[in-house]
Design a protein around this motif. Structure first.
Motif, PDB file in Angstrom:
ATOM      1  N   ASN A   1       0.838  -1.203   0.000  1.00 42.69           N
ATOM      2  CA  ASN A   1       0.000   0.000   0.000  1.00 42.69           C
ATOM      3  C   ASN A   1       0.869   1.247   0.000  1.00 42.69           C
ATOM      4  O   ASN A   1       0.649   2.190  -0.763  1.00 42.69           O
ATOM      5  CB  ASN A   1      -0.886   0.054   1.256  1.00 42.69           C
TER       6      ASN A   1
ATOM      7  N   ILE B   1       2.353   6.784  -6.628  1.00 40.22           N
ATOM      8  CA  ILE B   1       1.357   7.766  -7.077  1.00 40.22           C
ATOM      9  C   ILE B   1       1.934   9.175  -6.952  1.00 40.22           C
ATOM     10  O   ILE B   1       1.687  10.043  -7.786  1.00 40.22           O
ATOM     11  CB  ILE B   1       0.052   7.646  -6.236  1.00 40.22           C
TER      12      ILE B   1
ATOM     13  N   GLN C   1     -13.647  -6.228   3.218  1.00 41.01           N
ATOM     14  CA  GLN C   1     -12.437  -5.703   3.865  1.00 41.01           C
ATOM     15  C   GLN C   1     -11.381  -6.813   3.847  1.00 41.01           C
ATOM     16  O   GLN C   1     -11.695  -7.975   4.061  1.00 41.01           O
ATOM     17  CB  GLN C   1     -12.729  -5.264   5.312  1.00 41.01           C
TER      18      GLN C   1
ATOM     19  N   PHE D   1     -12.417   1.539   3.533  1.00 48.31           N
ATOM     20  CA  PHE D   1     -11.782   0.315   3.031  1.00 48.31           C
ATOM     21  C   PHE D   1     -10.481   0.091   3.806  1.00 48.31           C
ATOM     22  O   PHE D   1      -9.790   1.048   4.133  1.00 48.31           O
ATOM     23  CB  PHE D   1     -11.507   0.464   1.527  1.00 48.31           C
ATOM     24  N   SER D   2     -10.181  -1.169   4.042  1.00 50.58           N
ATOM     25  CA  SER D   2      -9.010  -1.514   4.860  1.00 50.58           C
ATOM     26  C   SER D   2      -7.691  -1.129   4.204  1.00 50.58           C
ATOM     27  O   SER D   2      -6.695  -0.924   4.893  1.00 50.58           O
ATOM     28  CB  SER D   2      -9.017  -3.021   5.145  1.00 50.58           C
ATOM     29  N   ASP D   3      -7.648  -1.044   2.879  1.00 51.22           N
ATOM     30  CA  ASP D   3      -6.383  -0.811   2.180  1.00 51.22           C
ATOM     31  C   ASP D   3      -6.497   0.330   1.171  1.00 51.22           C
ATOM     32  O   ASP D   3      -6.388   0.105  -0.044  1.00 51.22           O
ATOM     33  CB  ASP D   3      -5.926  -2.110   1.499  1.00 51.22           C
ATOM     34  N   PRO D   4      -6.697   1.541   1.681  1.00 50.09           N
ATOM     35  CA  PRO D   4      -6.950   2.688   0.792  1.00 50.09           C
ATOM     36  C   PRO D   4      -5.673   3.227   0.159  1.00 50.09           C
ATOM     37  O   PRO D   4      -5.045   4.129   0.676  1.00 50.09           O
ATOM     38  CB  PRO D   4      -7.576   3.722   1.731  1.00 50.09           C
ATOM     39  N   MET D   5      -5.308   2.678  -1.009  1.00 49.11           N
ATOM     40  CA  MET D   5      -3.974   2.952  -1.556  1.00 49.11           C
ATOM     41  C   MET D   5      -3.829   4.335  -2.166  1.00 49.11           C
ATOM     42  O   MET D   5      -2.719   4.740  -2.469  1.00 49.11           O
ATOM     43  CB  MET D   5      -3.583   1.878  -2.562  1.00 49.11           C
ATOM     44  N   ALA D   6      -4.924   5.068  -2.335  1.00 53.39           N
ATOM     45  CA  ALA D   6      -4.787   6.423  -2.872  1.00 53.39           C
ATOM     46  C   ALA D   6      -4.971   7.482  -1.786  1.00 53.39           C
ATOM     47  O   ALA D   6      -5.087   8.663  -2.084  1.00 53.39           O
ATOM     48  CB  ALA D   6      -5.796   6.653  -3.999  1.00 53.39           C
ATOM     49  N   ASP D   7      -5.013   7.037  -0.528  1.00 51.13           N
ATOM     50  CA  ASP D   7      -5.245   7.989   0.555  1.00 51.13           C
ATOM     51  C   ASP D   7      -4.021   8.211   1.416  1.00 51.13           C
ATOM     52  O   ASP D   7      -3.281   7.277   1.718  1.00 51.13           O
ATOM     53  CB  ASP D   7      -6.397   7.500   1.443  1.00 51.13           C
TER      54      ASP D   7
ATOM     55  N   GLN E   1      -6.634   7.654   5.835  1.00 40.36           N
ATOM     56  CA  GLN E   1      -6.403   6.279   6.296  1.00 40.36           C
ATOM     57  C   GLN E   1      -6.915   6.119   7.726  1.00 40.36           C
ATOM     58  O   GLN E   1      -7.585   5.151   8.058  1.00 40.36           O
ATOM     59  CB  GLN E   1      -4.910   5.945   6.290  1.00 40.36           C
TER      60      GLN E   1
ATOM     61  N   ARG F   1       1.403   4.248  -2.741  1.00 37.93           N
ATOM     62  CA  ARG F   1       1.180   5.668  -2.431  1.00 37.93           C
ATOM     63  C   ARG F   1       2.391   6.497  -2.834  1.00 37.93           C
ATOM     64  O   ARG F   1       2.251   7.595  -3.363  1.00 37.93           O
ATOM     65  CB  ARG F   1       0.890   5.834  -0.936  1.00 37.93           C
TER      66      ARG F   1
END
Lengths: 396, 282
Positions: A174, A181, A294, B54-60, B65, A178
């Motif tokens: 993750n 990105i 989830q 969501f458990s895995d928010p990859m754009a946050d 988070q 990030r």
């Protein structure tokens, strides 16, 4: 056999590119560059030279005489990826991706790592080819794989400890996404396994397929024929796909993917055995998740397998029943490590020990004429501390 | 016409730039979210963006988070979010947009999701990790139930790609202001206005700008070129700083009022309502 993936990066129902718009242009560019490079003789020559002179390929296919005798069934061969430079198969892929990064004019490599093997392999090629390098690793893993943390630092990489979520491989990924990105213009994300958005599952498989191509040649030299069984551990699945891919057209060959059974129900990392189709880290694949979507916490003593997803191509072949998926628990894996150490003088990584442990149950049921190949994807030096504490008073 | 398109038409008629605040549903609990949405509407929010945790928010970034973690601690799921929207709809008329990641929707089932969302009173859905290339399956269902599926464009999107994405756009297009994840920032990119102008010139739908819009000053900067400003992390920060305090709702309300006042002080882009291009063919 269908050509996989299709032009949109799908393996049948699985795969694809489920990412933020910011990354889409980078993925499309990477796909284009990779498709040029795979046909480019200069690129291929450069890759082959590094495989030979730097990684030390081809790695041997060792006949395991004493293990074969001990198990009393099929003949067992070991594909020795533990003998690759840096001690695991991971470098087959990082060399390839670093060459792509060079082509694309990127200056910085980032990577996620669980067991630390992919992090070390990325830090290594960064040093070799002159990139700056940052590796994302969950805090839990930095503790249990401390030797690899030190190796990465010695190689000049910056370690980014990830304290979010379960603090393991999934969270490291993750955080790497990030970072990508944010710095996509000059950064190349070196994904360590056959997961993630297209084209990663395809290109990581292709770079790792050298394992299977060599095995195919070597087993014919040893035995005059192809093997009956291929066994490999699966976290994300790169060593398994690397071994399996060149054998997929040989439908008589059984392929076994060994997932991490951890401590049993509810505490494992066996995505194909216990998961459902879902979307994680950019692709549709089997994912360990709850009924609301989830992502579940996972457990495996082997950090490289401690991941709630699996490469989309493995999900596809699993549904096609072309590969068979089994699980091995922590304690069995430690036994597998001991078994290979005692019979062959090879201490495998805990990840690879899962494949050994499954072989120990399969081989005795097979006739002496059968041939089994186990992929020893990495060496176990990194795991000595966690195995010692797992064994506790039963330690050696 | 959907409620979202309708809202933009009204905004344009009034010569106003829209304010779209984002909060995570269930942060810190559903009762508070209910109160916060009403307060934000009262203080001038034009569209509500509700985050589905969501458990895995990859754009946050870290702020959102943590907001998702707080919401997930007590098991906030899509069903709970629909329940919340149903309750809100008894008295709330402004559009509600769900913002989240694909896996919870996929697990819920695309068809069931679209039907239940529509029935609850949701107007649109935005999946951060569902680019148009992968969205067809879900978009079929959201189209069928007349929900707007909102797509994103980013500073990295080429003009070519922008045209492809815009051809599928409904409701509005969400322009990601920064190359990065969500989160509060000191400054917005210098070329933001140019980028938004370029998109807006070829867009068949209004353009909202989000990611990194952290203050009234930023909102004003965006307002000169866009149809709406989307503010998320700055609000979640106030929520986080007010945890356990009785004045969380008024504090969030004050921020919304400040943002809306700033936006109202700005003249809208002068081409609004006149040069909105016809839909592009891909």
């Amino acid at each position: 056999m269908p050509k996989l993936p299709d032009k949109h990066g799908h393996f049948g129902f699985y795969g694809g590119r489920y990412v933020a718009e910011t990354l889409m242009p980078a993925l499309l560019e990477l796909e284009e560059v990779y498709c040029q490079c795979r046909r480019d003789s200069t690129f291929k020559r450069e890759l082959r030279a590094l495989q030979r002179e730097y990684i030390g390929r081809p790695t041997p296919l060792t006949f395991a005489a004493r293990l074969t005798e001990r198990l009393g069934g099929a003949k067992v061969y070991l594909k020795r990826e533990d003998l690759c430079h840096t001690g695991a198969h991971k470098i087959n892929n990082t060399i390839g991706q670093a060459l792509l990064a060079k082509r694309m004019g990127k200056e910085r490599l980032i990577a996620e790592t669980g067991a630390g093997q992919h992090g070390v392999a990325t830090a290594t090629v960064a040093a070799l080819l002159g990139f700056s390098c940052e590796v994302f690793m969950g805090c839990e893993d930095t503790v249990r794989q401390a030797p690899n943390v030190f190796r990465m630092r010695l190689l000049g990489a910056t370690l980014r400890e990830v304290a979010s979520g379960s603090q393991t491989l999934k969270d490291a990924m993750n955080e790497a996404l990030r970072d990508w990105i944010t710095h996509v213009a000059h950064t190349f994300y070196v994904i360590g396994t056959v997961a993630g958005p297209h084209p990663y599952p395809m290109l990581v498989r292709d770079f790792q397929s050298v394992i299977g191509r060599e095995t195919k040649k070597q087993i014919v030299q040893h035995e005059g024929r192809l093997p009956d069984y291929l066994i490999a551990c699966v976290g994300g699945g790169s060593n398994a796909m690397g071994l399996f891919a060149p054998f997929l057209p040989e439908t008589a060959i059984h392929m076994v993917a060994v997932e991490a059974g951890g401590l049993g129900a509810g505490q494992n990392a066996a995505s194909m055995a216990n998961g459902y189709a879902g979307v994680l880290h950019g692709s549709k694949t089997y994912v360990l998740q709850d009924e609301t979507g989830q992502i579940s916490a996972t457990h495996s003593l082997a950090p490289g397998l401690d991941y709630p997803g699996v490469g989309p191509e493995l999900s596809y072949w699993n549904d096609q029943q072309r590969i068979r998926c089994v699980t091995v628990q922590d304690a069995q894996a430690v036994e597998g490590m001991r078994l290979l150490a005692e019979t062959e003088g090879i201490i495998p990584a805990l990840e690879s020990a899962h494949a050994v442990a499954y072989a120990a149950t399969l081989v005795p049921q097979l006739p002496a004429t059968a041939i089994v190949v186990i992929n020893v994807s990495g060496r176990g030096d990194k795991d000595l501390q966690s195995v010692a504490s797992f064994l506790g008073e039963n330690a050696l | 016409m959907t409620r979202i398109a309708d809202t933009f038409t009204q905004l344009q008629a009034r010569g106003e730039v829209g304010l779209i605040p984002f909060i995570t549903a269930g942060d810190p609990d559903m009762e508070t979210t209910f109160a916060l949405v009403h307060e934000m509407a009262r203080q001038g929010a034009d569209i509500i963006e509700l985050g589905v945790p969501f458990s895995d928010p990859m754009a946050d970034g870290p702020t959102l988070q943590r907001a998702a973690e707080r919401a997930l601690q007590h098991g906030t799921s899509l069903s709970h979010v629909f329940e919340l929207v149903r309750r809100l709809r008894q008295s709330l008329t402004i559009p509600i947009l769900l913002f989240g990641y694909y896996n919870p929707i996929w697990r819920y089932g695309g068809e069931r999701f679209a039907a239940d969302a529509r029935q609850a009173g949701v107007d649109g859905v935005l999946c951060v990790d569902l680019p148009p290339e992968e969205a067809e399956e879900l978009k079929r269902e959201t189209d069928r139930h007349d929900l707007d599926m909102i797509f994103l464009l980013a500073p990295t999107s080429s003009l070519d790609r922008a045209q492809k994405v815009l051809a599928r756009a409904r409701g509005f297009i969400y322009y990601v202001a920064v190359t990065g994840v969500t989160g509060v920032r000191a400054a917005l990119p210098a070329d933001l206005s140019d980028m938004v102008r370029r998109i807006r010139a070829i867009s068949p739908v209004p353009v909202g700008v989000g990611f990194g819009i952290s203050s009234a000053e930023h909102a004003v900067q965006v307002a000169g070129v866009a149809d709406a400003a989307i503010v998320g992390s700055a609000i979640s920060q106030v929520i986080e700083q007010s945890l356990g305090r009785p004045d969380m709702v008024p504090r969030v309300g004050a921020l919304i009022a400040e943002l809306k006042t700033a936006l109202r002080s700005i003249e809208t882009p002068n081409d609004i309502g006149t040069t909105i291009a016809p839909p592009l063919q891909s």
